[in-house]
Scaffold this active site. Structure first.
Site, PDB file in Angstrom:
ATOM      1  N   TRP A  65      47.101  26.753  54.589  1.00  0.00           N
ATOM      2  CA  TRP A  65      47.688  25.507  53.907  1.00  0.00           C
ATOM      3  C   TRP A  65      47.888  26.280  52.247  1.00  0.00           C
ATOM      4  CZ3 TRP A  65      45.104  21.979  49.828  1.00  0.00           C
ATOM      5  CH2 TRP A  65      46.108  21.075  49.112  1.00  0.00           C
ATOM      6  N   ASP A 102      37.550  22.253  56.034  1.00  0.00           N
ATOM      7  CA  ASP A 102      38.387  21.388  55.594  1.00  0.00           C
ATOM      8  C   ASP A 102      38.848  20.189  56.450  1.00  0.00           C
ATOM      9  OD1 ASP A 102      40.091  20.198  53.499  1.00  0.00           O
ATOM     10  OD2 ASP A 102      41.605  21.985  53.657  1.00  0.00           O
ATOM     11  N   LYS A 109      45.499  10.951  54.467  1.00  0.00           N
ATOM     12  CA  LYS A 109      46.184  10.701  55.739  1.00  0.00           C
ATOM     13  C   LYS A 109      45.682   9.622  56.454  1.00  0.00           C
ATOM     14  CE  LYS A 109      47.984  14.862  54.429  1.00  0.00           C
ATOM     15  NZ  LYS A 109      47.277  15.665  52.940  1.00  0.00           N
TER      16      LYS A 109
HETATM   17  C1  LMR Z   1      51.080  19.086  53.158  1.00  0.00           C
HETATM   18  O1  LMR Z   1      50.311  20.108  53.457  1.00  0.00           O
HETATM   19  O2  LMR Z   1      52.346  18.867  53.344  1.00  0.00           O
HETATM   20  C2  LMR Z   1      50.211  18.019  52.385  1.00  0.00           C
HETATM   21  O3  LMR Z   1      48.965  18.433  52.701  1.00  0.00           O
HETATM   22  C3  LMR Z   1      50.762  17.721  51.220  1.00  0.00           C
HETATM   23  C4  LMR Z   1      50.494  18.557  50.066  1.00  0.00           C
HETATM   24  O4  LMR Z   1      49.653  18.373  49.046  1.00  0.00           O
HETATM   25  O5  LMR Z   1      50.838  19.774  50.430  1.00  0.00           O
END
Ligand code: LMR
Length: 396
Positions: free
Chosen positions: A130, A210, A245
């Site tokens: 992420w 996570d 979520k």
């Molecule tokens: C995402 O990856 O789209 C979600 O976790 C929202 C975000 O805050 O990026």
């Protein structure tokens, strides 16, 4: 004073919300930011959440601060959901919960805790991960290293991951995604979790797991397999959890930083540090989201309702994965995208290139993250054929 300040590009994921809004193509499709969508493209408020809110409006007695660790009831419910009600760690009173503003807030607590209490240690992130993992740990001044996660054929690169984990210096921190890996959707199987645990023990690493999508992969307990395995076997670990979520309360910012220590004394030492870290960041976490979650868990009826709705969301996404691959069959692309049906969670690392993602947006008003990550929940029976046709157009 402000004159030398440079303008920087916005966040790659959140920026898509605005871009999508501005597109006036009636056929536009949003596969960008990770929020659940129903068949009508709406991110609904869960019925259990609505019911809990109604109850709260009439029963809530105060808006006074809830304290740096947040609501103890909320913390205790989160610990049971993450580790299981019969967890040894909970029986031994070795786990501490600090309510946080969302999963991102929990990550920032973790990052600040690492920077201040484990200084000199690096954090190892999967490549890809992420994107905000990089932002959060960098902002806290934690050194970031990477381990591979996906190979050149867009499949889980477990051998590469393992080789890299075996080289990590003793005492460093390794961030693992509990389930529904963001952005890829490739999760570890039970055997692979065991292998990771072996390496973590051999190298004496500190795992930071996570856990933002519990219930979105295969089920609440199934998705917790890796976290629980590690928690049962290790003396110490960190978990960052999110209710955004699985309760659909994204904007209520409801998460939790969890630390497991060797014993209650050491857990209390760590816990005392977290109160200070929270205090220095935002003092007290917001209370509405945790009150919703605690109200749901306090009621058997609302808990059952929540389970049912969570199952509905997960089943819809998993069905869409199958439908998507089937929808690509007439275009001769079902084999190329077969992995989408095997991935889990909100996201699919489709394997589409940046140029193909750009073409999908520019020619067909279909929005996804530049890495080729698609939010599967943005698909529906109404747009599936359109999306499959557009993909065939940009791929061929
Ligand atoms: C995402 O990856 O789209 C979600 O976790 C929202 C975000 O805050 O990026």
């Amino acid at each position: 004073m402000f004159e030398p300040i440079q303008r920087v590009p916005g966040d790659a994921i959140l920026g898509l919300i605005q871009e999508f809004k501005q597109d006036d193509n009636p056929n536009k499709v949003d596969l960008g930011v990770g929020v659940y969508r129903d068949e009508n493209g709406v991110t609904p408020i869960m019925r259990a959440v609505k019911q809990a809110e109604k109850q709260l409006i009439s029963d809530e007695k105060t808006k006074a601060y809830i304290g740096s660790h947040g609501d103890p009831d909320y913390g205790s419910y989160v610990l049971k959901t993450v580790f299981g009600a019969n967890s040894k760690v909970l029986k031994d009173n070795r786990a501490s919960a600090t309510q946080s503003p969302g999963g991102t807030g929990a990550l920032r607590l973790a990052a600040d805790f690492i920077a201040s209490q484990l200084s000199g240690k690096s954090i190892w992130l999967s490549d890809p991960t992420w994107p905000n993992h990089l932002g959060v740990f960098e902002a806290a001044g934690v050194d970031i290293q990477r381990y591979p996660y996906v190979d050149e054929n867009n499949r889980l690169d477990f051998a590469g991951m393992l080789d890299a984990l075996k080289q990590i210096p003793t005492g460093d921190i390794v961030l693992l995604h509990a389930c529904c890996h963001n952005p890829t959707g490739f999760d570890l199987n039970h055997e692979q979790w065991q292998t990771v645990l072996d390496v973590v023990q051999e190298r004496d690493l500190l795992p930071l797991v996570d856990f933002a999508y519990q219930g979105f992969g295969d089920g609440l307990d199934e998705d917790a397999y890796g976290v629980r395995l590690l928690a049962d076997q290790l003396d110490e670990m960190i978990v960052t959890q999110s209710c955004s979520k699985n309760f659909g309360i994204y904007r209520e910012r409801t998460g939790c930083f969890i630390a497991i220590a060797r014993n209650t004394e050491e857990m209390e030492d760590v816990r005392s540090q977290l109160a200070i870290t929270a205090r220095e960041n935002y003092s007290n976490p917001p209370a509405h989201g945790s009150a919703i979650v605690a109200t749901i868990f306090n009621s058997e009826e609302l808990t059952a309702q929540w389970h049912e709705e969570l199952d509905e969301m997960r089943n819809r996404i998993n069905q869409l994965r199958q439908d998507f691959v089937a929808g690509l069959k007439p275009h001769g692309l079902d084999e190329q995208f077969a992995h989408v049906a095997e991935q889990r969670g909100m996201f699919s690392y489709t394997g589409l290139t940046k140029d193909q993602v750009d073409a999908l947006r520019d020619k067909h008003s279909i929005y996804m993250v530049g890495s080729g990550r698609a939010n599967v929940a943005g698909l529906s029976s109404k747009n599936l054929e359109y999306v499959c046709k557009a993909i065939a157009d940009v791929v061929k």
